[in-house]
Design a protein around this motif. Structure first.
Motif, PDB file in Angstrom:
ATOM      1  N   SER A 127      15.353 -14.557  30.048  1.00 39.49           N
ATOM      2  CA  SER A 127      14.545 -14.124  28.832  1.00 39.49           C
ATOM      3  C   SER A 127      14.788 -12.529  28.348  1.00 39.49           C
ATOM      4  O   SER A 127      15.088 -11.909  29.441  1.00 39.49           O
ATOM      5  CB  SER A 127      13.132 -14.547  28.777  1.00 39.49           C
ATOM      6  OG  SER A 127      12.735 -13.919  29.972  1.00 39.49           O
ATOM      7  N   ASN A 180      34.229 -10.653  24.776  1.00 40.93           N
ATOM      8  CA  ASN A 180      33.690 -11.495  23.828  1.00 40.93           C
ATOM      9  C   ASN A 180      32.573 -12.483  24.487  1.00 40.93           C
ATOM     10  O   ASN A 180      31.764 -13.103  23.911  1.00 40.93           O
ATOM     11  CB  ASN A 180      34.744 -12.400  23.244  1.00 40.93           C
ATOM     12  CG  ASN A 180      35.645 -13.074  24.145  1.00 40.93           C
ATOM     13  OD1 ASN A 180      35.625 -12.654  25.322  1.00 40.93           O
ATOM     14  ND2 ASN A 180      36.439 -13.910  23.605  1.00 40.93           N
ATOM     15  N   ARG A 181      33.007 -12.732  25.891  1.00 36.98           N
ATOM     16  CA  ARG A 181      32.056 -13.718  26.656  1.00 36.98           C
ATOM     17  C   ARG A 181      30.779 -12.905  27.037  1.00 36.98           C
ATOM     18  O   ARG A 181      29.901 -13.749  27.025  1.00 36.98           O
ATOM     19  CB  ARG A 181      33.026 -14.171  27.914  1.00 36.98           C
ATOM     20  CG  ARG A 181      34.184 -15.066  27.722  1.00 36.98           C
ATOM     21  CD  ARG A 181      34.965 -15.295  28.937  1.00 36.98           C
ATOM     22  NE  ARG A 181      33.949 -16.120  29.828  1.00 36.98           N
ATOM     23  CZ  ARG A 181      34.629 -16.521  31.084  1.00 36.98           C
ATOM     24  NH1 ARG A 181      35.542 -16.283  31.245  1.00 36.98           N
ATOM     25  NH2 ARG A 181      33.674 -17.192  31.692  1.00 36.98           N
ATOM     26  N   GLN A 183      29.439 -10.858  25.104  1.00 35.76           N
ATOM     27  CA  GLN A 183      28.531 -11.121  23.849  1.00 35.76           C
ATOM     28  C   GLN A 183      28.055 -12.574  23.745  1.00 35.76           C
ATOM     29  O   GLN A 183      26.729 -12.449  23.273  1.00 35.76           O
ATOM     30  CB  GLN A 183      29.804 -10.775  22.542  1.00 35.76           C
ATOM     31  CG  GLN A 183      29.086 -10.739  21.370  1.00 35.76           C
ATOM     32  CD  GLN A 183      29.983 -10.449  20.211  1.00 35.76           C
ATOM     33  OE1 GLN A 183      31.232 -10.697  20.386  1.00 35.76           O
ATOM     34  NE2 GLN A 183      29.615  -9.789  19.126  1.00 35.76           N
ATOM     35  N   ASP A 184      28.932 -13.299  24.080  1.00 34.49           N
ATOM     36  CA  ASP A 184      28.223 -14.884  23.742  1.00 34.49           C
ATOM     37  C   ASP A 184      27.069 -14.913  24.775  1.00 34.49           C
ATOM     38  O   ASP A 184      26.047 -15.656  24.468  1.00 34.49           O
ATOM     39  CB  ASP A 184      29.360 -15.855  24.254  1.00 34.49           C
ATOM     40  CG  ASP A 184      30.431 -15.934  23.154  1.00 34.49           C
ATOM     41  OD1 ASP A 184      30.243 -15.487  22.107  1.00 34.49           O
ATOM     42  OD2 ASP A 184      31.476 -16.495  23.419  1.00 34.49           O
ATOM     43  N   TYR A 185      27.263 -14.471  25.859  1.00 34.48           N
ATOM     44  CA  TYR A 185      26.155 -14.607  26.929  1.00 34.48           C
ATOM     45  C   TYR A 185      24.705 -14.090  26.487  1.00 34.48           C
ATOM     46  O   TYR A 185      23.765 -14.617  26.401  1.00 34.48           O
ATOM     47  CB  TYR A 185      26.650 -13.918  28.065  1.00 34.48           C
ATOM     48  CG  TYR A 185      25.376 -13.807  29.250  1.00 34.48           C
ATOM     49  CD1 TYR A 185      25.035 -14.855  30.162  1.00 34.48           C
ATOM     50  CD2 TYR A 185      24.990 -12.604  29.345  1.00 34.48           C
ATOM     51  CE1 TYR A 185      23.829 -14.509  30.754  1.00 34.48           C
ATOM     52  CE2 TYR A 185      23.771 -12.220  30.302  1.00 34.48           C
ATOM     53  CZ  TYR A 185      23.233 -13.135  30.967  1.00 34.48           C
ATOM     54  OH  TYR A 185      22.254 -12.822  31.865  1.00 34.48           O
ATOM     55  N   THR A 187      23.996 -13.502  23.374  1.00 34.59           N
ATOM     56  CA  THR A 187      23.468 -13.850  22.330  1.00 34.59           C
ATOM     57  C   THR A 187      22.868 -15.528  22.378  1.00 34.59           C
ATOM     58  O   THR A 187      21.672 -15.743  22.088  1.00 34.59           O
ATOM     59  CB  THR A 187      24.709 -14.281  21.298  1.00 34.59           C
ATOM     60  OG1 THR A 187      25.088 -12.833  20.877  1.00 34.59           O
ATOM     61  CG2 THR A 187      24.305 -14.828  19.995  1.00 34.59           C
ATOM     62  N   ASP A 188      23.710 -16.341  23.230  1.00 38.67           N
ATOM     63  CA  ASP A 188      23.170 -17.455  23.699  1.00 38.67           C
ATOM     64  C   ASP A 188      21.859 -17.380  24.608  1.00 38.67           C
ATOM     65  O   ASP A 188      21.323 -18.493  24.462  1.00 38.67           O
ATOM     66  CB  ASP A 188      24.440 -18.431  24.122  1.00 38.67           C
ATOM     67  CG  ASP A 188      25.492 -18.484  23.206  1.00 38.67           C
ATOM     68  OD1 ASP A 188      25.165 -18.286  22.181  1.00 38.67           O
ATOM     69  OD2 ASP A 188      26.588 -18.701  23.457  1.00 38.67           O
ATOM     70  N   GLN A 189      21.979 -16.746  25.632  1.00 42.03           N
ATOM     71  CA  GLN A 189      21.029 -17.014  26.809  1.00 42.03           C
ATOM     72  C   GLN A 189      19.965 -16.127  26.462  1.00 42.03           C
ATOM     73  O   GLN A 189      18.820 -16.383  27.040  1.00 42.03           O
ATOM     74  CB  GLN A 189      21.753 -16.499  28.132  1.00 42.03           C
ATOM     75  CG  GLN A 189      22.913 -17.684  28.485  1.00 42.03           C
ATOM     76  CD  GLN A 189      22.360 -18.845  28.750  1.00 42.03           C
ATOM     77  OE1 GLN A 189      21.398 -19.185  29.334  1.00 42.03           O
ATOM     78  NE2 GLN A 189      23.313 -19.852  28.719  1.00 42.03           N
ATOM     79  N   HIS A 191      19.285 -14.472  23.497  1.00 45.13           N
ATOM     80  CA  HIS A 191      18.978 -14.233  22.013  1.00 45.13           C
ATOM     81  C   HIS A 191      18.844 -12.794  21.663  1.00 45.13           C
ATOM     82  O   HIS A 191      17.991 -12.306  20.928  1.00 45.13           O
ATOM     83  CB  HIS A 191      17.683 -14.767  21.624  1.00 45.13           C
ATOM     84  CG  HIS A 191      17.411 -16.261  22.243  1.00 45.13           C
ATOM     85  ND1 HIS A 191      18.300 -17.244  21.586  1.00 45.13           N
ATOM     86  CD2 HIS A 191      16.837 -16.830  23.162  1.00 45.13           C
ATOM     87  CE1 HIS A 191      18.234 -18.605  22.426  1.00 45.13           C
ATOM     88  NE2 HIS A 191      17.256 -18.139  23.229  1.00 45.13           N
TER      89      HIS A 191
END
Length: 470
Positions: A127, A180-181, A183-185, A187-189, A191
């Motif tokens: 979180s 990029n991964r 960045q995804d982490y 954003t997705d995990q 927020h």
């Protein structure tokens, strides 16, 4: 040498004999056949190279089979004294959930509470944590305002915290996760919106904060009694460049450079001032450094294997056995042989060199008029001369307990660079390579000194460094 039960050497020799005996072939045709046989020989030799007789990695070995482990008589699994990673109950759990008995399911009667049985479940809670700092503002009767100071480092209305920066650099530079991964982490995990540019800036900030560390690492390596050196090719912006590494058991330093030779070593600023024992793989520019040298015998073992398997050099097989025997004796003697034992093996070493001189003599070819340069020698002959001319550096591990048998320390320290190249393909710029080298040198040093990488980066972004050993 055989491929699919065909004796290659015998076949090639038979072809040579047929060409020599055929009187009808023109000189041009014979020359063409000789060239074809030479090309076939080179291709066959290349086909038979693997990780045991060349510098090729084990992953490229065809149908690779791991050698069976020697039996120790011990049972499988962790041994006595082994520090395991089994979960154990803790005294202060973060959350306690009380589960009461459903009395409606019980038979009629009176019951009393006598305690509880507990089980613990270890889980994670990924979180974000947003901390808002509200500084008090006071105003006197004249309208003058007095504002409490914000904590050091809190300079913007909205900004990323040190923990997030450390976590990003950990994933990028230690775990080698692409931007990029990461960045995804986030954003997705979590927020949390984080751009690739911000991730690069976090790495750049770590690079800046580690300037003092890098200077200390270089000075510690310069002053050390033993250091390991190695270099490897890297791709920077589609161009071949070089990454140099100097390290020991406590410190690691990397440097990317356009060149491979002494110019790069001088710019790195370590080896040009080093006066201890330098362990390396006999790359010639290392011998321009004014220090004591020790050669990597793991390289020698592979080259001796190739000389025996491909050139049928019997002296090479015996030399390989001798070096392995000496290494075993050195280990049994806790690091170094006594003078008498050392001299015994040194004489055996020299005797094998003499046998090699007979079995693999120096080529004698008359020079053509105007011919310049060195006469070409076989790989086996070059190896023989190296072992002959650099006996002291080859056998230094036998007499000096601080000198290892191989340059494995240097090769291990540079290995993750190749992993990074496999994942990312290249560095986009020299700046990116410099960032990787400085941060990676810091993390490698921390791991050698018992400091976990995540903790090391937390300290760094909070303006501190670990208490390094000298």
């Amino acid at each position: 040498m055989k491929i699919e039960n065909i004796d290659i050497e015998a076949t090639i020799e038979k072809a040579h004999s047929l060409i020599r005996e055929d009187k009808q072939l023109s000189p041009a045709t014979k020359s063409m056949f000789e060239i074809m046989i030479l090309i076939i020989t080179l291709l066959v030799n290349r086909e038979n190279l693997n990780s045991t007789n060349s510098s090729k990695p084990p992953s490229t070995d065809p149908n690779r089979k791991k050698p069976p482990k020697s039996k120790t008589g011990k049972k499988p699994g962790g041994q006595k004294g082994h520090v395991g990673a089994t979960l154990k109950k803790i005294d202060d759990p973060d959350k306690v959930e009380l589960i009461k008995v459903d009395r409606s399911q019980l038979p009629p009667g009176r019951y009393r509470d006598i305690g509880f049985e507990s089980r613990q479940v270890f889980d994670i809670d990924i979180s974000r944590i947003v901390t808002e700092y509200r500084v008090q503002i006071l105003e006197d009767v004249n309208g003058n305002q007095f504002v409490a100071p914000f904590p050091e480092g809190v300079t913007k209305a909205v900004q990323y915290g040190t923990g997030l920066k450390a976590h990003s650099v950990y994933m990028s530079q230690f775990q080698l996760v692409p931007y990029n991964r990461i960045q995804d982490y986030f954003t997705d995990q979590l927020h949390i919106p984080v751009s690739e540019g911000s991730i690069f800036n976090f790495n750049k900030e770590a690079f800046r904060l580690l300037a003092e560390f890098e200077n200390r690492a270089k000075n510690e390596l310069i002053a050390s009694d033993l250091a390991h050196a190695d270099e490897t090719g890297i791709n920077i912006g589609g161009k071949k460049r070089w990454l140099h590494c100097v390290s020991n058991d406590y410190w690691t330093a990397y440097c990317p450079h356009e060149k491979r030779g002494t110019d790069a070593m001088d710019d790195m600023g370590i080896l040009s001032k080093f006066k201890g024992i330098l362990c390396h793989d006999h790359w010639k520019p290392y011998y321009k450094i004014d220090c004591t040298h020790a050669l990597c015998n793991a390289h020698h073992l592979r080259e001796l294997t190739r000389a025996w398997e491909q050139d049928n050099q019997q002296w090479a097989r015996k030399m390989k056995d001798l070096l392995e025997t000496i290494n075993l004796k050195v280990t049994e003697a806790d690091g170094a042989l006594d003078a008498q034992e050392s001299q015994k093996y040194r004489l055996k070493y020299r005797a094998l060199i003499k046998k090699g001189e007979i079995e693999c003599p120096e080529p004698i070819k008359p020079r053509k008029k105007g011919q310049r340069g060195r006469i070409k020698k076989s790989k086996s002959r070059n190896l023989l001369e190296r072992l002959r001319d650099y006996e002291q550096d080859t056998l230094r591990f036998m007499d000096n307990e601080s000198v290892p048998f191989s340059n494995n320390r240097g090769e291990n320290d540079i290995r993750m660079t190749k992993v990074q190249q496999k994942i990312s393909g290249c560095f986009r710029s020299m700046d990116g390579a410099n960032i990787f080298c400085r941060v990676r040198g810091y993390l490698s040093t921390c791991r050698k000194q018992g400091v976990k990488s995540s903790h090391a980066l937390d300290l760094l972004f909070n303006g501190k460094l670990p208490d390094f050993l000298m």
